[in-house]
Design an enzyme around this catalytic site. Sequence first.
Site, short mmCIF file in Angstrom:
data_model
loop_
_atom_site.label_atom_id
_atom_site.label_comp_id
_atom_site.label_asym_id
_atom_site.label_seq_id
_atom_site.Cartn_x
_atom_site.Cartn_y
_atom_site.Cartn_z
N TYR A 167 0.99 -1.09 0.23
CA TYR A 167 -0.09 0.32 0.03
C TYR A 167 1.27 0.75 0.03
CZ TYR A 167 -3.93 3.03 1.50
OH TYR A 167 -4.78 4.17 2.42
N LYS A 171 0.95 4.41 -2.50
CA LYS A 171 0.73 5.70 -2.85
C LYS A 171 2.13 6.74 -2.46
CE LYS A 171 -3.76 4.93 -1.44
NZ LYS A 171 -4.69 5.39 -2.28
#
Length: 260
Positions: A167, A171
């Site tokens: 993640y 990002k």
Amino acid sequence: MTDTPTTPTPPTTPTTPTRVALVTGASRGIGRAIAQRLAADGRHVVLVARSRGPLDELKAEIEQSGGAATALAVDVGDRAALAAAIDAVAKDLGRLDILVNNAGITRDGLILRMTDQQWDEVIAVNLTSAFAACRAAARPMMKHRFGRIVNIASTSGVVGNAGQANYAAAKAGLIGLTRTLARELGSKGVTANVVAPGFVETDMTSGLPEEVGQTVLKAMSVPRLGTPQDIAAAVAYATSDEAGFLTGQVICVDGGLTMC
Ligand code: NAP
């Protein structure tokens, strides 16, 4: 000789077209709040997510309030389908002014246990989808010499977060993508910015142990967790006509968690 009275011509003021805004992950949480806010600000909002039911409900709610919306059930993990949907919006509505890549998922795990599938799914939905959407949206935006792109990242992508290698990488990738777009498209009237939320109460965070929220709270300057509306307010500004001088920025909306 008498002067012939003439009817004065009313002064003409340039009219701004209704801006068309596409928001991914609009069926709930932060994306839903962004869509509601942009609709309240007078945008025609194109709502994208996989679940048709919540999108239709939101479209009806927006229309009942006097706004305009279109609902499209698309899996952003299918980059060809996403690009085709964006092409169709630009053709059918005549323009695409605002793109908010908000759809996101988590598949958390410490690095030694993270599977290839957890990695691939998160990169596909959180990062590759944004690349595909930005590439498809750039052409209609450049054609009208106006565009506002906002990619929803996370403070995890700025400072990292144990258990979120996939993640945080996705990002952080959004930040590089966005800053590159800002450099490539700025001269064409298109801006690109990141909004990076901290801890916001949504379905994504509801399954986390309560201690996680309490620990985050202790590190924050503003003593409350974020709301989807906090994030929507930042997106509303970054996508407004008046934000033409704001580009390549990472706006952390996190109650002072990172001060990034
Ligand atoms: P959420 O409540 O879980 O909502 C996620 C949204 O993304 C839903 O509308 C979901 O709709 C959509 N979505 C997921 N996979 C999709 C796919 N393959 N195709 C199309 N749509 C998909 O999450 P949230 O908290 O609102 O998060 C929104 C964004 O903010 C995410 O990018 C997240 O990473 C980021 N963020 C959240 C927080 C937080 O604390 N909540 C913090 C930092 C960043 P369907 O399931 O109907 O497809």
